[in-house]
Design an enzyme around this catalytic site. Sequence first.
Site, PDB file in Angstrom:
ATOM      1  CG  ASP A  90      -6.412   4.832 -17.755  1.00 38.01           C
ATOM      2  OD1 ASP A  90      -5.433   5.592 -17.572  1.00 38.01           O
ATOM      3  OD2 ASP A  90      -6.466   3.689 -17.281  1.00 38.01           O
ATOM      4  CG  ASP A  92      -6.035   8.268 -14.180  1.00 38.45           C
ATOM      5  OD1 ASP A  92      -7.150   7.723 -14.313  1.00 38.45           O
ATOM      6  OD2 ASP A  92      -4.968   7.634 -14.196  1.00 38.45           O
ATOM      7  CG  ASP A 169       4.631   5.615  -9.793  1.00 40.61           C
ATOM      8  OD1 ASP A 169       4.362   6.688 -10.369  1.00 40.61           O
ATOM      9  OD2 ASP A 169       4.216   4.506 -10.209  1.00 40.61           O
TER      10      ASP A 169
HETATM   11  P1  ATP Z   1      -0.887   3.338 -17.429  1.00 38.95           P
HETATM   12  O1  ATP Z   1      -2.305   3.739 -17.086  1.00 38.95           O
HETATM   13  O2  ATP Z   1      -0.423   3.790 -18.745  1.00 38.95           O
HETATM   14  O3  ATP Z   1      -0.604   1.929 -17.140  1.00 38.95           O
HETATM   15  P2  ATP Z   1      -0.300   5.129 -15.278  1.00 38.95           P
HETATM   16  O4  ATP Z   1       0.989   5.821 -14.864  1.00 38.95           O
HETATM   17  O5  ATP Z   1      -1.436   6.034 -15.647  1.00 38.95           O
HETATM   18  O6  ATP Z   1       0.072   4.126 -16.421  1.00 38.95           O
HETATM   19  P3  ATP Z   1      -2.069   4.126 -13.290  1.00 38.95           P
HETATM   20  O7  ATP Z   1      -2.016   2.833 -12.565  1.00 38.95           O
HETATM   21  O8  ATP Z   1      -3.217   4.460 -14.162  1.00 38.95           O
HETATM   22  O9  ATP Z   1      -0.716   4.191 -14.110  1.00 38.95           O
HETATM   23  O10 ATP Z   1      -1.889   5.250 -12.193  1.00 38.95           O
HETATM   24  C1  ATP Z   1      -2.114   6.647 -12.417  1.00 38.95           C
HETATM   25  C2  ATP Z   1      -1.102   7.473 -11.637  1.00 38.95           C
HETATM   26  O11 ATP Z   1      -1.265   7.223 -10.234  1.00 38.95           O
HETATM   27  C3  ATP Z   1       0.349   7.137 -11.928  1.00 38.95           C
HETATM   28  O12 ATP Z   1       0.848   7.811 -13.041  1.00 38.95           O
HETATM   29  C4  ATP Z   1       1.026   7.587 -10.647  1.00 38.95           C
HETATM   30  O13 ATP Z   1       1.170   8.996 -10.617  1.00 38.95           O
HETATM   31  C5  ATP Z   1       0.003   7.195  -9.590  1.00 38.95           C
HETATM   32  N1  ATP Z   1       0.236   5.824  -9.075  1.00 38.95           N
HETATM   33  C6  ATP Z   1      -0.373   4.683  -9.466  1.00 38.95           C
HETATM   34  N2  ATP Z   1       0.076   3.621  -8.783  1.00 38.95           N
HETATM   35  C7  ATP Z   1       0.981   4.088  -7.921  1.00 38.95           C
HETATM   36  C8  ATP Z   1       1.806   3.492  -6.915  1.00 38.95           C
HETATM   37  N3  ATP Z   1       1.765   2.181  -6.675  1.00 38.95           N
HETATM   38  N4  ATP Z   1       2.615   4.297  -6.204  1.00 38.95           N
HETATM   39  C9  ATP Z   1       2.641   5.630  -6.431  1.00 38.95           C
HETATM   40  N5  ATP Z   1       1.923   6.250  -7.359  1.00 38.95           N
HETATM   41  C10 ATP Z   1       1.094   5.511  -8.090  1.00 38.95           C
HETATM   42 MG    MG Z   2      -3.426   5.416 -16.132  1.00 38.61          MG
END
Ligand code: ATP
Ligand code: MG
Length: 470
Positions: A90, A92, A169
Amino acid sequence: MINTIKKINNIGVTLILNLFKKIIQSARAQITPPTVEKVRIYTRSEHTISRAQISDNALKVLYRLQKEGFDAYLVGGCVRDLLLGREPKDFDVVTNADPEQVRKVFRNCRIIGRRFRLAHVHFGREVIEVATFRGDGEAQNDAQVLNHEGRVLRDNVYGTIEEDVWRRDFTVNALYYNIKDFSVVDYVQGMEDHRNAILRLIGDPSTRFREDPVRMLRAVRFAAKLGFKLHPDCEQALHGAAPLLSSIPSARLYDEVLKLFLYGYALQTFEMLRHYGLFQVLFPDTERSLASEEHEFPRMLLIKALQNSDNRIADGKSVTAYFLFAALLWEPVRVLAAQKMAEGQVDFMAYQDAANEVIARQLRFTALPRHIGLAIREVWSLQPKFNTRVGSKPSRLILHPRFRAGYDFLLLRAETGGADSELAQWWQVYQYASENEQRKMTQPSRKSATGKPRKRNYRKKTPAAAEVQS
Ligand code: ATP
Ligand code: MG
């Protein structure tokens, strides 16, 4: 007198408040505050992200925000994945516009969340999440000030891009793709870590895991998915930290488990979760049964199920949460059902009771939506029923709405030594046979001396005879 007590109380409150302030300040001091000097901007020619890789809708949102005078960036997993040449799950977006301002820009926009409000911009089935830069540190969110409508007041929650970086994170998840000049903005040497395929937590790893233990699961998930290595400091902080997970609500853990196992890297994820002691916090019954297994096959069934699920995803096929959970929890159910049968319970009742007990215990760790719990039970309860191959039962069984999943589960058991492969083969032939052939297949095989089918013996089976071959 009353005034004196009030004064003492006030002094007490001030002392406590100061103490809290000091604790928060010292926790923050462990993280080097971001500075503009530290920022490294990678110009368009210095990175590989091209707009052709970005979804049209995400681009529309970015351009529109920019046109309205706001800053707008892609951030998080999508930037990380684009740099790897992968298609992101996705997109963001993050901006300095607050959710109300975002809503005014887009008609197709909904505001979600209570504690921290986000804008969702809808384009048919695609949703672009637009977040406002967050203020520094999670601690601040608990001290949010709400106005009379419950809206979070801007100054206390929203922040600048420099502050937003520190709530993320991993360094590779904190890269910002700026729509203004197509550059990548990096405050935390995330590009370098990305090049070296390293997952490094921003700030002190133990503190970051304590702040949000789900980050431990994310570490494992990203390591498996991206093929990145955990930074040694992150790995060290992981050891022994697994129990922190037990403070996380079971509904959130359920969501995380789906992300861990249903996106194509289940097998490696499982091995890593076990390695760091995280699996036992999520599935304690299963971990116990794996640890005490006498034969290889319980572990084999689970491994085969995870492998199949990864293969199906690689082939573009779907995978279901209930089948995954049925495999994850099968061994505890099987062992408990066998115990119950040894105590004299008939097979289907033993399975039903075992299923109820195991699921009830599992709910303390990961929530299971009701329909998922029901589907898992159905898959399990079909297993002893596959043993009946005579009479009208088989013809009824193949009409069961969960027959296909139940049969796939039987195959899984047969392939890993937990069920008779001849039985699985029989069902394979039976389900595709003509009605006539099916009738023949379900006739009692041995005939009495008169040539007539033998009378069925309705006496209760002994526990041993009733037991499903495990
Ligand atoms: P994917 O969507 O591919 O699973 P993602 O890194 O985009 O991985 P998301 O859950 O969509 O994961 O979160 C988007 C962003 O928000 C992350 O890349 C990170 O920067 C931040 N984020 C999400 N969850 C956390 C958390 N628990 N602690 C700190 N930052 C977070
Ligand atoms: Mg994501």
